[in-house]
Scaffold this active site. Structure first.
Site, PDB file in Angstrom:
ATOM      1  N   GLY A  50     -17.444  -0.158 -23.863  1.00 58.32           N
ATOM      2  CA  GLY A  50     -16.866   0.717 -25.016  1.00 58.32           C
ATOM      3  C   GLY A  50     -16.485  -0.363 -26.322  1.00 58.32           C
ATOM      4  O   GLY A  50     -15.990  -1.294 -26.192  1.00 58.32           O
ATOM      5  N   ASN A  51     -16.345   0.312 -27.352  1.00 60.13           N
ATOM      6  CA  ASN A  51     -15.839  -0.376 -28.296  1.00 60.13           C
ATOM      7  C   ASN A  51     -15.397   0.728 -29.470  1.00 60.13           C
ATOM      8  O   ASN A  51     -16.251   1.714 -29.672  1.00 60.13           O
ATOM      9  CB  ASN A  51     -16.538  -1.377 -29.095  1.00 60.13           C
ATOM     10  CG  ASN A  51     -17.982  -1.079 -28.768  1.00 60.13           C
ATOM     11  OD1 ASN A  51     -18.791  -0.430 -29.631  1.00 60.13           O
ATOM     12  ND2 ASN A  51     -18.314  -1.842 -27.963  1.00 60.13           N
ATOM     13  N   THR A  66     -14.583  -8.354 -28.348  1.00 65.44           N
ATOM     14  CA  THR A  66     -15.415  -8.036 -27.408  1.00 65.44           C
ATOM     15  C   THR A  66     -14.746  -8.505 -26.101  1.00 65.44           C
ATOM     16  O   THR A  66     -13.808  -9.418 -25.909  1.00 65.44           O
ATOM     17  CB  THR A  66     -16.616  -8.865 -27.634  1.00 65.44           C
ATOM     18  OG1 THR A  66     -17.619  -8.877 -26.662  1.00 65.44           O
ATOM     19  CG2 THR A  66     -16.331 -10.616 -27.862  1.00 65.44           C
ATOM     20  N   THR A  95     -16.515  -6.996 -31.320  1.00 67.45           N
ATOM     21  CA  THR A  95     -17.289  -6.332 -30.511  1.00 67.45           C
ATOM     22  C   THR A  95     -18.838  -6.926 -30.653  1.00 67.45           C
ATOM     23  O   THR A  95     -19.269  -6.855 -31.880  1.00 67.45           O
ATOM     24  CB  THR A  95     -17.089  -4.812 -30.466  1.00 67.45           C
ATOM     25  OG1 THR A  95     -18.352  -4.391 -29.614  1.00 67.45           O
ATOM     26  CG2 THR A  95     -17.134  -4.150 -31.953  1.00 67.45           C
ATOM     27  N   GLU A  97     -21.180  -5.000 -30.177  1.00 65.52           N
ATOM     28  CA  GLU A  97     -21.910  -3.878 -30.878  1.00 65.52           C
ATOM     29  C   GLU A  97     -21.486  -3.567 -32.090  1.00 65.52           C
ATOM     30  O   GLU A  97     -21.798  -2.566 -32.773  1.00 65.52           O
ATOM     31  CB  GLU A  97     -21.606  -2.564 -29.852  1.00 65.52           C
ATOM     32  CG  GLU A  97     -22.041  -2.817 -28.537  1.00 65.52           C
ATOM     33  CD  GLU A  97     -23.486  -2.668 -28.524  1.00 65.52           C
ATOM     34  OE1 GLU A  97     -24.231  -2.502 -29.211  1.00 65.52           O
ATOM     35  OE2 GLU A  97     -23.636  -2.090 -27.172  1.00 65.52           O
ATOM     36  N   HIS A 116     -17.480   4.234 -29.435  1.00 58.64           N
ATOM     37  CA  HIS A 116     -18.630   4.016 -28.558  1.00 58.64           C
ATOM     38  C   HIS A 116     -18.018   3.741 -26.896  1.00 58.64           C
ATOM     39  O   HIS A 116     -17.273   3.028 -26.915  1.00 58.64           O
ATOM     40  CB  HIS A 116     -19.360   2.643 -28.723  1.00 58.64           C
ATOM     41  CG  HIS A 116     -20.315   2.330 -27.368  1.00 58.64           C
ATOM     42  ND1 HIS A 116     -21.151   3.181 -27.182  1.00 58.64           N
ATOM     43  CD2 HIS A 116     -20.300   0.888 -27.027  1.00 58.64           C
ATOM     44  CE1 HIS A 116     -21.824   2.636 -26.345  1.00 58.64           C
ATOM     45  NE2 HIS A 116     -21.447   1.301 -26.033  1.00 58.64           N
ATOM     46  N   HIS A 118     -18.892   4.997 -22.425  1.00 56.34           N
ATOM     47  CA  HIS A 118     -19.898   5.331 -21.440  1.00 56.34           C
ATOM     48  C   HIS A 118     -19.291   6.334 -20.346  1.00 56.34           C
ATOM     49  O   HIS A 118     -19.104   6.291 -19.062  1.00 56.34           O
ATOM     50  CB  HIS A 118     -20.163   3.922 -20.602  1.00 56.34           C
ATOM     51  CG  HIS A 118     -20.467   2.644 -21.183  1.00 56.34           C
ATOM     52  ND1 HIS A 118     -20.625   1.686 -20.701  1.00 56.34           N
ATOM     53  CD2 HIS A 118     -20.982   2.680 -22.574  1.00 56.34           C
ATOM     54  CE1 HIS A 118     -21.175   0.581 -21.718  1.00 56.34           C
ATOM     55  NE2 HIS A 118     -21.216   1.101 -22.842  1.00 56.34           N
TER      56      HIS A 118
END
Ligand code: 13P
Length: 243
Positions: A50-51, A66, A95, A97, A116, A118
């Site tokens: 996640g981020n 990150t 991150t 992403e 973001h 999961h």
């Protein structure tokens, strides 16, 4: 002589660094910490998954670093970047992403924050190639709207933003195939609550399927909910902010 960092000196250094940030920036850094802990405690970001990010102003973005647990971050760990992703300050790297976050900020000037994660049930739908697009609950239609599934793309590459771009203008929540969930909104609390709502919707869809299948809402009821959503948003934007 070797100098050892004790718990206390780390604490003092952090406090010193924090006091050097303007109060509006410190507030957003602390929000990233707070909602990082929320998504972690809810089990949406196991390990280093996640981020999160937030706009500081029209040109600057604060994002999580990150490779770190989102449950263990401090305000000073956040990375300051510009709209092109160039790092301006921070002791860690941003991150992996960030490209996905920048694509959303570029295409949606109204968006102030991105989450973001999961979350296990929404991610299971994404892993099975299933969008969360059955109109079976009023709540999801009142908040994020139905959730499309973006095609699979390799994490941390430009493929991810390319796979999301067709969905970004008209959606505030997108499933990433075989990967996870992206939500965004007018603030970090807003983006976070959309994540919670989508995961809850995924749970309801799964349970309804196990119970033999839900009865979808009728088109006329969906249209009424869309009108109700506009009213709901308007009323929520009045008065002191709770998102
Ligand atoms: P970062 O640690 O680089 O933010 O990546 C975590 C992640 O969830 C990748 O999808």
């Amino acid at each position: 002589m070797t100098q050892y960092l004790t718990h206390q000196t780390i604490h003092v250094d952090r406090a010193d660094l924090e006091s050097s940030f303007p109060s509006s920036e410190l507030d957003l850094r602390r929000q990233l910490v707070r909602f990082g802990r929320w998504v972690h405690r809810l089990g949406y970001t196991p390990g280093t998954a996640g981020n999160l990010s937030v706009r500081l102003d029209d040109h600057l973005i604060l994002a999580t670093p990150t490779g770190c647990s989102k449950g263990l971050l401090h305000a000073v760990d956040m990375v300051l970047i510009d709209n092109d992703g160039n790092k301006l300050s921070g002791t860690r790297n941003v991150t992996s992403e960030i490209g996905m976050h920048l694509a959303v900020y570029r295409m949606r000037p109204d968006v102030q924050a991105i989450v973001h994660t999961h979350p296990p049930i929404a991610t299971a739908f994404a892993a099975c190639g299933k969008a969360l697009d059955q109109p079976i609950c009023s709540e999801i239609l009142m908040t994020t709207g139905l959730v499309p599934l973006a095609p699979y793309a390799t994490t941390g590459t430009e493929e991810v933003s390319a796979s999301l771009e067709p969905f970004i203008p008209d959606h505030d929540a997108i499933l990433l195939a075989n990967h996870g969930l992206l939500t965004y909104g007018s603030s970090l609390p807003d983006a976070f609550m959309k994540t919670e709502t989508v995961e809850h919707f995924a749970q309801v869809c799964l349970s309804a399927h196990q119970l033999g299948g839900a009865s979808p809402l009728r088109d006329i009821d969906i249209a009424k909910l869309q009108q109700a959503r506009a009213r709901y948003k308007l009323n929520a934007s009045r008065g002191p902010s709770c998102r």
